[in-house]
Design a protein around this motif. Sequence first.
Motif, PDB file in Angstrom:
ATOM      1  N   MET A   1       0.828  -1.204   0.000  1.00 60.52           N
ATOM      2  CA  MET A   1       0.000   0.000   0.000  1.00 60.52           C
ATOM      3  C   MET A   1       0.865   1.258   0.000  1.00 60.52           C
ATOM      4  N   ALA A   2       0.416   2.267  -0.721  1.00 57.30           N
ATOM      5  CA  ALA A   2       1.123   3.548  -0.724  1.00 57.30           C
ATOM      6  C   ALA A   2       0.202   4.639  -0.195  1.00 57.30           C
ATOM      7  N   VAL A   3       0.722   5.450   0.719  1.00 54.69           N
ATOM      8  CA  VAL A   3      -0.026   6.612   1.203  1.00 54.69           C
ATOM      9  C   VAL A   3       0.620   7.873   0.627  1.00 54.69           C
ATOM     10  N   ILE A   4      -0.222   8.756   0.114  1.00 59.19           N
ATOM     11  CA  ILE A   4       0.256   9.962  -0.569  1.00 59.19           C
ATOM     12  C   ILE A   4      -0.288  11.214   0.098  1.00 59.19           C
ATOM     13  N   ASP A   5       0.603  12.133   0.449  1.00 61.84           N
ATOM     14  CA  ASP A   5       0.200  13.492   0.825  1.00 61.84           C
ATOM     15  C   ASP A   5       1.256  14.433   0.256  1.00 61.84           C
ATOM     16  N   THR A   6       1.083  14.713  -1.025  1.00 59.23           N
ATOM     17  CA  THR A   6       2.122  15.376  -1.822  1.00 59.23           C
ATOM     18  C   THR A   6       2.523  16.725  -1.261  1.00 59.23           C
ATOM     19  N   LEU A   7       1.552  17.489  -0.796  1.00 57.83           N
ATOM     20  CA  LEU A   7       1.806  18.827  -0.227  1.00 57.83           C
ATOM     21  C   LEU A   7       1.445  18.806   1.249  1.00 57.83           C
ATOM     22  N   ARG A   8       2.398  18.485   2.176  1.00 53.37           N
ATOM     23  CA  ARG A   8       3.767  18.297   1.802  1.00 53.37           C
ATOM     24  C   ARG A   8       4.375  17.081   2.495  1.00 53.37           C
ATOM     25  N   ALA A   9       3.580  16.371   3.335  1.00 52.10           N
ATOM     26  CA  ALA A   9       4.175  15.397   4.255  1.00 52.10           C
ATOM     27  C   ALA A   9       4.993  14.305   3.569  1.00 52.10           C
ATOM     28  N   THR A  10       4.417  13.643   2.546  1.00 54.01           N
ATOM     29  CA  THR A  10       5.171  12.502   2.002  1.00 54.01           C
ATOM     30  C   THR A  10       6.360  12.966   1.155  1.00 54.01           C
ATOM     31  N   THR A  11       6.241  14.143   0.570  1.00 60.08           N
ATOM     32  CA  THR A  11       7.384  14.719  -0.152  1.00 60.08           C
ATOM     33  C   THR A  11       8.522  15.020   0.827  1.00 60.08           C
ATOM     34  N   THR A  12       8.195  15.643   1.949  1.00 59.79           N
ATOM     35  CA  THR A  12       9.236  16.086   2.879  1.00 59.79           C
ATOM     36  C   THR A  12       9.836  14.917   3.658  1.00 59.79           C
ATOM     37  N   ILE A  13       9.005  13.963   4.074  1.00 62.97           N
ATOM     38  CA  ILE A  13       9.550  12.802   4.797  1.00 62.97           C
ATOM     39  C   ILE A  13      10.501  12.008   3.889  1.00 62.97           C
ATOM     40  N   THR A  14      10.122  11.828   2.640  1.00 63.08           N
ATOM     41  CA  THR A  14      11.016  11.161   1.684  1.00 63.08           C
ATOM     42  C   THR A  14      12.346  11.897   1.603  1.00 63.08           C
ATOM     43  N   THR A  15      12.275  13.220   1.583  1.00 60.51           N
ATOM     44  CA  THR A  15      13.479  14.039   1.460  1.00 60.51           C
ATOM     45  C   THR A  15      14.346  13.954   2.716  1.00 60.51           C
ATOM     46  N   ILE A  16      13.701  13.946   3.879  1.00 60.81           N
ATOM     47  CA  ILE A  16      14.442  13.833   5.141  1.00 60.81           C
ATOM     48  C   ILE A  16      15.237  12.516   5.170  1.00 60.81           C
ATOM     49  N   LEU A  17      14.606  11.438   4.709  1.00 65.66           N
ATOM     50  CA  LEU A  17      15.309  10.151   4.669  1.00 65.66           C
ATOM     51  C   LEU A  17      16.407  10.163   3.604  1.00 65.66           C
ATOM     52  N   GLU A  18      16.117  10.797   2.485  1.00 63.37           N
ATOM     53  CA  GLU A  18      17.133  10.879   1.427  1.00 63.37           C
ATOM     54  C   GLU A  18      18.369  11.636   1.916  1.00 63.37           C
ATOM     55  N   ARG A  19      18.156  12.596   2.784  1.00 63.74           N
ATOM     56  CA  ARG A  19      19.275  13.402   3.272  1.00 63.74           C
ATOM     57  C   ARG A  19      19.992  12.746   4.451  1.00 63.74           C
ATOM     58  N   GLY A  20      19.625  11.511   4.755  1.00 64.56           N
ATOM     59  CA  GLY A  20      20.445  10.741   5.684  1.00 64.56           C
ATOM     60  C   GLY A  20      19.900  10.560   7.080  1.00 64.56           C
ATOM     61  N   ALA A  21      18.627  10.977   7.339  1.00 58.30           N
ATOM     62  CA  ALA A  21      18.060  10.675   8.651  1.00 58.30           C
ATOM     63  C   ALA A  21      17.985   9.158   8.823  1.00 58.30           C
ATOM     64  N   MET A  22      18.174   8.684  10.061  1.00 56.76           N
ATOM     65  CA  MET A  22      18.078   7.247  10.319  1.00 56.76           C
ATOM     66  C   MET A  22      16.660   6.739  10.134  1.00 56.76           C
ATOM     67  N   ALA A  23      15.712   7.500  10.645  1.00 57.09           N
ATOM     68  CA  ALA A  23      14.317   7.054  10.611  1.00 57.09           C
ATOM     69  C   ALA A  23      13.402   8.233  10.924  1.00 57.09           C
ATOM     70  N   VAL A  24      12.158   8.149  10.447  1.00 60.90           N
ATOM     71  CA  VAL A  24      11.144   9.163  10.738  1.00 60.90           C
ATOM     72  C   VAL A  24       9.933   8.444  11.329  1.00 60.90           C
ATOM     73  N   ARG A  25       9.463   8.942  12.473  1.00 57.80           N
ATOM     74  CA  ARG A  25       8.310   8.320  13.118  1.00 57.80           C
ATOM     75  C   ARG A  25       7.083   9.196  12.927  1.00 57.80           C
ATOM     76  N   PRO A  26       6.104   8.724  12.136  1.00 63.07           N
ATOM     77  CA  PRO A  26       4.882   9.505  11.963  1.00 63.07           C
ATOM     78  C   PRO A  26       3.962   9.319  13.158  1.00 63.07           C
ATOM     79  N   VAL A  27       3.509  10.412  13.742  1.00 63.02           N
ATOM     80  CA  VAL A  27       2.537  10.320  14.836  1.00 63.02           C
ATOM     81  C   VAL A  27       1.370  11.256  14.524  1.00 63.02           C
ATOM     82  N   ALA A  28       0.187  10.866  14.998  1.00 64.53           N
ATOM     83  CA  ALA A  28      -1.018  11.605  14.611  1.00 64.53           C
ATOM     84  C   ALA A  28      -1.148  12.923  15.374  1.00 64.53           C
ATOM     85  N   ASP A  29      -0.816  12.929  16.671  1.00 60.95           N
ATOM     86  CA  ASP A  29      -1.104  14.159  17.415  1.00 60.95           C
ATOM     87  C   ASP A  29       0.134  14.796  18.039  1.00 60.95           C
ATOM     88  N   LEU A  30      -0.016  16.079  18.308  1.00 59.90           N
ATOM     89  CA  LEU A  30       1.072  16.879  18.880  1.00 59.90           C
ATOM     90  C   LEU A  30       1.549  16.314  20.217  1.00 59.90           C
TER      91      LEU A  30
END
Lengths: 215, 215
Positions: free
Chosen positions: A1-30
């Motif tokens: 399954m693929a989840v898409i939120d082009t503007l801007r979450a999935t674009t930016t998370i992909t970029t954060i990982l591309e730039r060498g972050a170890m991991a990104v944890r998505p959480v729903a609330d503040l």
Amino acid sequence: MAVIDTLRATTTITTILERGAMAVRPVADLEAAYAHKALDSDILLGGERKNQPPEGFDGGNSPYDWPQDRVRGRRVTYTTTNGTQAIERVREVPRLVLAALINAWACADFLRQLQQPTLIVASGSRGAPALEDVLAAGAVATHWPRADRTDAAEIACAVFERDRTRLLEALRHSDHGRDLVQLGLEADLAFAARLDVSTVVPMLDGDGWLRPVAR
Amino acid sequence: MAVIDTLRATTTITTILERGAMAVRPVADLEAAYAHKALDSDILLGGERKNQPPEGFDGGNSPYDWPQDRVRGRRVTYTTTNGTQAIERVREVPRLVLAALINAWACADFLRQLQQPTLIVASGSRGAPALEDVLAAGAVATHWPRADRTDAAEIACAVFERDRTRLLEALRHSDHGRDLVQLGLEADLAFAARLDVSTVVPMLDGDGWLRPVAR
């Protein structure tokens, strides 16, 4: 399954990982994000509410907030109004990946190799479809043969086929794109509109962290 | 508001009115249709279940079942699996019209003159969008300026813009279109694929009958 939120979450998370972050944890609330940081002060907090970085966050939902020297080797907890909610709803699905225009081909390539039915979730906004997410869903789905696409996938492909040579213009005219332009964030649209420039496929692991698929 | 079920309810009901029927009454279930006929034996029964005319009906959901000499001056009670259910759900809305590819421009022209926000309902099937209905929604929505369209309307316009020169091919490739071709009903697809050939706009009156808008 693929989840898409082009503007801007999935674009930016992909970029954060591309730039060498170890991991990104998505959480729903503040609250979950702040709790995470309280447990481990080394974690970076990223994301938005009302398109802006929340109080105490290390960066917002723009790829420009996350240069390589900030993210390399770090872990980032991420929360947004829309995209991370969509991920939260489907997080039990095996092989959940994040897709955007920037990594559409890479996602399609990975998913096709699974040789299973693929669900592509175009997040949308407030219960309605968002043009930019359907556009990116089409950019992914176009890599399946026509006969294998549902009508919904074919609708997304039609949007992509119409706009593929003018992706930035399409994002500018989308409802959410117009909001971002008004906030002075047009550079984020230009960043998100670059098709297939990344080979990073963020996938959720069993512990709730997004990491690049090894391909 | 416009309700669309291109294959085939809104195409065929528009055609029945164009051929001179006095009025068409959409009903959601078979029992209501039979009850209607029991009260007034002069009424014709039309529609489908599983794409075929139900027992005792005067015609199915194909425009070819309703030649002029059968329908002129008559009233028709109509029930289908999908389209008449969609109408049932929104029947309290004022100025509810039926749209299809064959009368897309006429519907848009009527609705635009109301100078109010317009909702276009692309019926779809089993909770999922149907390509042919989104296509027809685009054929209607394309008559509004881009700046007045929501993202959902713009998505429909993209489908229409991609396929407008090959409407029959698009219908043939849709999920429901393929079912109809398999049942030998390809002529119905060709009938439904003719853009803007009718100026009839069926509108629901206060008594639950669809009649052509006087324009």
